[in-house]
Design a protein around this motif. Structure first.
Motif, mmCIF file in Angstrom:
data_model
loop_
_atom_site.group_PDB
_atom_site.id
_atom_site.type_symbol
_atom_site.label_atom_id
_atom_site.label_comp_id
_atom_site.label_asym_id
_atom_site.label_seq_id
_atom_site.Cartn_x
_atom_site.Cartn_y
_atom_site.Cartn_z
ATOM 1 N N GLU A 19 0.828 -1.202 0.000
ATOM 2 C CA GLU A 19 0.000 0.000 0.000
ATOM 3 C C GLU A 19 0.870 1.262 0.000
ATOM 4 O O GLU A 19 0.495 2.286 -0.593
ATOM 5 N N ALA A 20 2.039 1.164 0.639
ATOM 6 C CA ALA A 20 2.935 2.321 0.712
ATOM 7 C C ALA A 20 3.722 2.538 -0.576
ATOM 8 O O ALA A 20 4.499 3.503 -0.665
ATOM 9 N N GLY A 21 3.552 1.650 -1.551
ATOM 10 C CA GLY A 21 4.155 1.860 -2.856
ATOM 11 C C GLY A 21 5.517 1.252 -3.077
ATOM 12 O O GLY A 21 6.210 1.601 -4.037
ATOM 13 N N TYR A 22 5.935 0.328 -2.241
ATOM 14 C CA TYR A 22 7.236 -0.311 -2.418
ATOM 15 C C TYR A 22 7.190 -1.320 -3.559
ATOM 16 O O TYR A 22 6.147 -1.890 -3.876
ATOM 17 N N SER A 23 8.359 -1.588 -4.147
ATOM 18 C CA SER A 23 8.478 -2.562 -5.224
ATOM 19 C C SER A 23 8.210 -3.966 -4.698
ATOM 20 O O SER A 23 8.743 -4.362 -3.647
ATOM 21 N N ALA A 24 7.421 -4.744 -5.436
ATOM 22 C CA ALA A 24 7.084 -6.106 -5.027
ATOM 23 C C ALA A 24 8.322 -6.979 -4.879
ATOM 24 O O ALA A 24 8.359 -7.880 -4.024
ATOM 25 N N ASN A 25 9.347 -6.718 -5.685
ATOM 26 C CA ASN A 25 10.567 -7.514 -5.609
ATOM 27 C C ASN A 25 11.392 -7.214 -4.371
ATOM 28 O O ASN A 25 12.171 -8.053 -3.914
ATOM 29 N N GLU A 26 11.231 -6.023 -3.818
ATOM 30 C CA GLU A 26 12.027 -5.615 -2.663
ATOM 31 C C GLU A 26 11.355 -5.966 -1.338
ATOM 32 O O GLU A 26 12.034 -6.137 -0.323
ATOM 33 N N ILE A 27 10.044 -6.060 -1.331
ATOM 34 C CA ILE A 27 9.307 -6.174 -0.068
ATOM 35 C C ILE A 27 9.711 -7.397 0.759
ATOM 36 O O ILE A 27 9.970 -7.255 1.967
ATOM 37 N N PRO A 28 9.783 -8.608 0.194
ATOM 38 C CA PRO A 28 10.121 -9.764 1.042
ATOM 39 C C PRO A 28 11.442 -9.589 1.788
ATOM 40 O O PRO A 28 11.520 -9.869 2.990
ATOM 41 N N GLY A 29 12.471 -9.117 1.090
ATOM 42 C CA GLY A 29 13.763 -8.914 1.738
ATOM 43 C C GLY A 29 13.723 -7.834 2.798
ATOM 44 O O GLY A 29 14.344 -7.960 3.854
ATOM 45 N N LEU A 30 12.980 -6.765 2.542
ATOM 46 C CA LEU A 30 12.855 -5.684 3.520
ATOM 47 C C LEU A 30 12.186 -6.168 4.803
ATOM 48 O O LEU A 30 12.588 -5.809 5.910
ATOM 49 N N ILE A 31 11.152 -6.994 4.656
ATOM 50 C CA ILE A 31 10.447 -7.509 5.837
ATOM 51 C C ILE A 31 11.377 -8.375 6.680
ATOM 52 O O ILE A 31 11.444 -8.238 7.912
ATOM 53 N N THR B 177 11.295 -17.788 5.384
ATOM 54 C CA THR B 177 11.952 -17.812 4.081
ATOM 55 C C THR B 177 11.005 -18.300 2.998
ATOM 56 O O THR B 177 11.010 -17.788 1.867
ATOM 57 N N MET B 178 10.172 -19.276 3.325
ATOM 58 C CA MET B 178 9.185 -19.754 2.357
ATOM 59 C C MET B 178 8.152 -18.662 2.048
ATOM 60 O O MET B 178 7.670 -18.553 0.918
ATOM 61 N N LYS B 179 7.811 -17.863 3.045
ATOM 62 C CA LYS B 179 6.919 -16.721 2.800
ATOM 63 C C LYS B 179 7.547 -15.778 1.777
ATOM 64 O O LYS B 179 6.880 -15.306 0.847
ATOM 65 N N ALA B 180 8.820 -15.497 1.973
ATOM 66 C CA ALA B 180 9.511 -14.586 1.060
ATOM 67 C C ALA B 180 9.609 -15.176 -0.345
ATOM 68 O O ALA B 180 9.356 -14.497 -1.344
ATOM 69 N N ARG B 181 9.959 -16.464 -0.425
ATOM 70 C CA ARG B 181 10.072 -17.111 -1.734
ATOM 71 C C ARG B 181 8.710 -17.204 -2.428
ATOM 72 O O ARG B 181 8.609 -17.090 -3.657
ATOM 73 N N GLY B 182 7.644 -17.368 -1.648
ATOM 74 C CA GLY B 182 6.310 -17.425 -2.232
ATOM 75 C C GLY B 182 5.897 -16.116 -2.878
ATOM 76 O O GLY B 182 5.132 -16.099 -3.847
ATOM 77 N N LYS B 183 6.419 -15.018 -2.362
ATOM 78 C CA LYS B 183 6.100 -13.701 -2.913
ATOM 79 C C LYS B 183 7.033 -13.289 -4.049
ATOM 80 O O LYS B 183 6.665 -12.474 -4.889
ATOM 81 N N TYR B 184 8.249 -13.844 -4.041
ATOM 82 C CA TYR B 184 9.240 -13.402 -5.038
ATOM 83 C C TYR B 184 10.018 -14.628 -5.518
ATOM 84 O O TYR B 184 10.837 -15.177 -4.802
ATOM 85 N N ARG B 185 9.770 -15.038 -6.754
ATOM 86 C CA ARG B 185 10.318 -16.301 -7.240
ATOM 87 C C ARG B 185 11.831 -16.270 -7.411
ATOM 88 O O ARG B 185 12.475 -17.314 -7.491
ATOM 89 N N ARG B 186 12.447 -15.082 -7.470
ATOM 90 C CA ARG B 186 13.895 -14.987 -7.606
ATOM 91 C C ARG B 186 14.583 -14.709 -6.272
ATOM 92 O O ARG B 186 15.732 -14.256 -6.234
ATOM 93 N N PHE B 187 13.897 -15.000 -5.201
ATOM 94 C CA PHE B 187 14.421 -14.675 -3.871
ATOM 95 C C PHE B 187 15.748 -15.368 -3.588
ATOM 96 O O PHE B 187 16.599 -14.839 -2.872
ATOM 97 N N ARG C 255 19.952 -11.479 -3.661
ATOM 98 C CA ARG C 255 18.546 -11.181 -3.377
ATOM 99 C C ARG C 255 18.109 -11.682 -2.002
ATOM 100 O O ARG C 255 17.286 -11.070 -1.337
ATOM 101 N N GLN C 256 18.653 -12.828 -1.598
ATOM 102 C CA GLN C 256 18.161 -13.462 -0.384
ATOM 103 C C GLN C 256 18.613 -12.721 0.869
ATOM 104 O O GLN C 256 19.733 -12.217 0.952
ATOM 105 N N VAL C 257 17.707 -12.679 1.845
ATOM 106 C CA VAL C 257 18.000 -12.130 3.170
ATOM 107 C C VAL C 257 17.677 -13.224 4.185
ATOM 108 O O VAL C 257 16.589 -13.810 4.152
ATOM 109 N N GLN C 258 18.611 -13.505 5.071
ATOM 110 C CA GLN C 258 18.348 -14.526 6.094
ATOM 111 C C GLN C 258 17.417 -13.962 7.170
ATOM 112 O O GLN C 258 17.550 -12.805 7.568
ATOM 113 N N PRO C 259 16.445 -14.747 7.625
ATOM 114 C CA PRO C 259 15.496 -14.262 8.636
ATOM 115 C C PRO C 259 16.170 -14.037 9.982
ATOM 116 O O PRO C 259 17.162 -14.701 10.321
ATOM 117 N N ASN C 260 15.631 -13.109 10.746
ATOM 118 C CA ASN C 260 16.145 -12.804 12.083
ATOM 119 C C ASN C 260 15.471 -13.693 13.125
ATOM 120 O O ASN C 260 14.629 -13.245 13.909
#
Length: 627
Positions: A333-345, A368-378, A383-388
């Protein structure tokens, strides 16, 4: 999703895998066993692990438990990724995904001479596996089960490949894997075949076609159910809970609707308060519109990155996984790129802590599966970000090591300070790191690269292992010393009568008003973990609202904080454990005293989860009509 089938599968898998791994261990430890001569390094690692686990029968039993669960984790993770087409060739599933009788696609491909370059290409150990595989398949290498042995090599190769992306799920077990892989994985009734049958594509993919990680949480709860029964039986015989018993005794998978209520009215509430133009709250089915709030006393949230969310006893990550979904909609809703959102979260928003290694691994996998489900090139490079998600791990330093650490960091901390996490597998995130350790956080991970005069000479005297252990202490301190915008939790439930002496003393010393039960201690601790004017959402036993033994807790809580919403559940909220076992309440609290009345919804008349949901939804509709 048929949870009855999942329950049977998980219970049978635990029994089967423990039996299989035990057979492997016993065979390897026989005098003059093949393992000692064919896999000497694996044999040494196995005997060392048994020694670390206590030696003798105790050491063998703990080693069996850990490796059996590791293989369960791996198999269900690969099945989940196969079903969602996250793997290239299917690793445990056939080319027909829902056919449990089909050979795994990687084995079928190998028989045709086809191998994935990403897994077997280049140079290194994996290229050396290919000649062995080909020799097994063409009869050049003698084997009683050439197809099974081939698949074993393939499976280990893919586990090593996925270690690069999911190190928490496909951990580096070292050479021990050579002799501890369960036999007969291709048999008709094997755990692998049953995983394909029970974990259907529809259940793994979910209605959104982006993955349904909830299935992983259910499997974990059902896998440990037998161990939980054993621990509870011990309580009846006056046995007490220590580090080995706490995870099984306290894990409880939270119903999805309660998770949504807690996250929507904490994380969602903070966003809506700060951004009244947002319309997202209209899509949150369990969101309760606030009444009489002072806009000047809310936590300031300028951007989605400010919405830091913590679950300090995260289990398999159910709370955090739904928080990911809600945060994704906020970023969108805030206008971020769909490709960037999973990693940012994953980088900025979600933080989990857990004492149980297995649960922590599953939580990291779920996110990580949540992120990959949203972005197929995660999983692409960069591109990949390890979860905290941090397992709170015990660490002990001897006196000479404390001296070395003080020299390294130019401090004079006493032994107790460095050994803050000595009993971390018992206390977990109830630990409040001392200010001394917090002061070292700017140096975490950096001191080993010191270029100061004499620094390299000094560092050469300190082992890499000791520096790694110190960095682990500081990493845990970073998680436990910061404050978050929201904390959401279903904390451990354990009365003081079932606590071991160490835990009981620790809770009494540090959380006097919450000493009656672990959940009460976590209520107090979680309030420390949130920022001023931030929000806490929890589901706990209802006893703190009524019993005199919790009077100090009630007074402390209400003197400094405000209950904003509450769903009084009573008994029957957890269908998966028979419901009547616990009587609970779910609530959200703001860390600021507001002179307004919260919203309280009584659901105790509902006898089941379904009835409580219906009563809750009816109450929400009624409130909206009144508005």
């Amino acid at each position: 999703m048929n949870t009855n089938k999942l329950q049977s599968f998980a219970a049978e898998s635990r029994t089967s895998l423990m039996k299989a791994v035990r057979a492997r261990i016993d065979a390897a430890l026989e005098p003059n066993s093949l393992a000692q001569f064919d896999s000497p390094r694996a044999y040494r690692e196995l005997t060392e692990e048994i020694r670390r686990n206590g030696g003798g029968e105790q050491g063998r039993a703990k080693t069996v438990e850990r490796h059996a669960y590791r293989w369960f984790n791996r198999i269900i993770a690969l099945r989940y990724m196969d079903a969602n087409e996250f793997t290239g060739m299917h690793v445990v599933s056939g080319e027909e995904l829902d056919n449990p009788n089909a050979l795994p696609a990687v084995l079928s491909a190998a028989k045709r001479g086809e191998f994935e370059d990403e897994v077997f290409g280049g140079v290194g150990a994996k290229t050396k596996v290919l000649p062995t595989i080909q020799a097994l398949l063409d009869g050049g290498k003698p084997s009683n089960d050439p197809q099974g042995d081939t698949y074993g090599l393939l499976l280990r190769s893919y586990c090593d490949y996925w270690h690069r992306f999911l190190p928490f799920m496909f951990d580096d077990a070292g050479a021990a894997d050579e002799i501890l892989m369960p036999a007969d994985l291709l048999a008709k009734d094997s755990v692998l075949r049953k995983a394909v049958e029970v974990m259907s594509v529809a259940d793994c993919v979910g209605e959104s076609d982006e993955g349904n990680v909830e299935i992983i949480g259910w499997l974990y709860q059902f896998y440990i159910a037998e161990r939980k029964t054993q621990v509870m039986a011990g309580f009846k015989k006056s046995k007490k809970a220590g580090a080995d018993e706490i995870p099984a005794a306290t894990q409880l998978f939270t119903p999805d609707w309660i998770v949504r209520y807690l996250v929507q009215n904490t994380v969602g509430r903070l966003w809506t308060q700060n951004h009244p133009e947002s319309q997202l709250h209209n899509t949150w089915e369990y969101y309760i519109d606030p009444v009489g709030e002072d806009a000047g006393k809310i936590l300031k949230i300028d951007s989605p990155e400010d919405l830091t969310v913590c679950d300090p006893a995260c289990g398999s990550g159910h709370m955090l996984a739904y928080a990911f979904d809600l945060l994704y909609s906020i970023y969108d809703e805030a206008g971020y790129s769909a490709n960037e959102i999973p990693g940012l979260i994953l980088e900025h928003n979600l933080f989990g802590m857990e004492i149980d290694e297995r649960a922590a691994n599953l939580a990291a996998f779920a996110l990580t599966m949540k992120a990959r489900g949203k972005y197929r090139r995660f999983f692409r490079k960069g591109r990949q970000v390890q979860p905290n998600v941090q397992r709170i791990t015990p660490e002990y330093f001897a006196d000479d090591e404390v001296t070395e650490l003080n020299d390294l960091y130019h401090v004079t901390f006493d032994t107790d300070t460095w050994n803050t996490y000595q009993n971390a597998d018992t206390y977990g995130s109830l630990i409040q790191p001392p200010a001394e350790l917090v002061s070292l956080l700017p140096l975490a991970g950096a001191v080993e690269y010191s270029e100061t005069e004499g620094g390299q000479a000094q560092l050469s005297l300190i082992s890499d292992q000791l520096r790694d252990r110190a960095n682990l202490v500081l990493t845990q301190t970073r998680y436990l010393s910061r404050q978050y915008a929201a904390v959401v939790a279903n904390p451990p439930y354990m009365g003081s009568g079932n606590m071991g002496n160490e835990l009981k003393k620790f809770v009494t010393d540090h959380y006097k008003d919450g000493k009656v039960d672990l959940f009460a201690a976590f209520m107090l601790r979680n309030l420390q973990l949130i920022q001023p004017n931030a929000l806490l959402g929890m589901i706990t036993m209802q006893s703190w609202m009524f019993l005199s033994s919790f009077e100090g807790l009630r007074k402390s809580l209400l003197a400094n904080n405000a209950i904003e919403t509450m769903a009084h559940l009573g008994s029957g909220a957890f269908d998966s454990i028979g419901g009547e076992v616990v009587s609970t309440t779910a609530f959200t609290i703001r860390s600021y005293r507001i002179n307004t009345t919260g919203i309280y919804i009584r659901l105790v008349e509902g006898k089941t989860e379904t009835e409580k949901i219906q009563l809750f939804e009816k109450a929400l509709i009624s409130m909206k009509r009144e508005d």
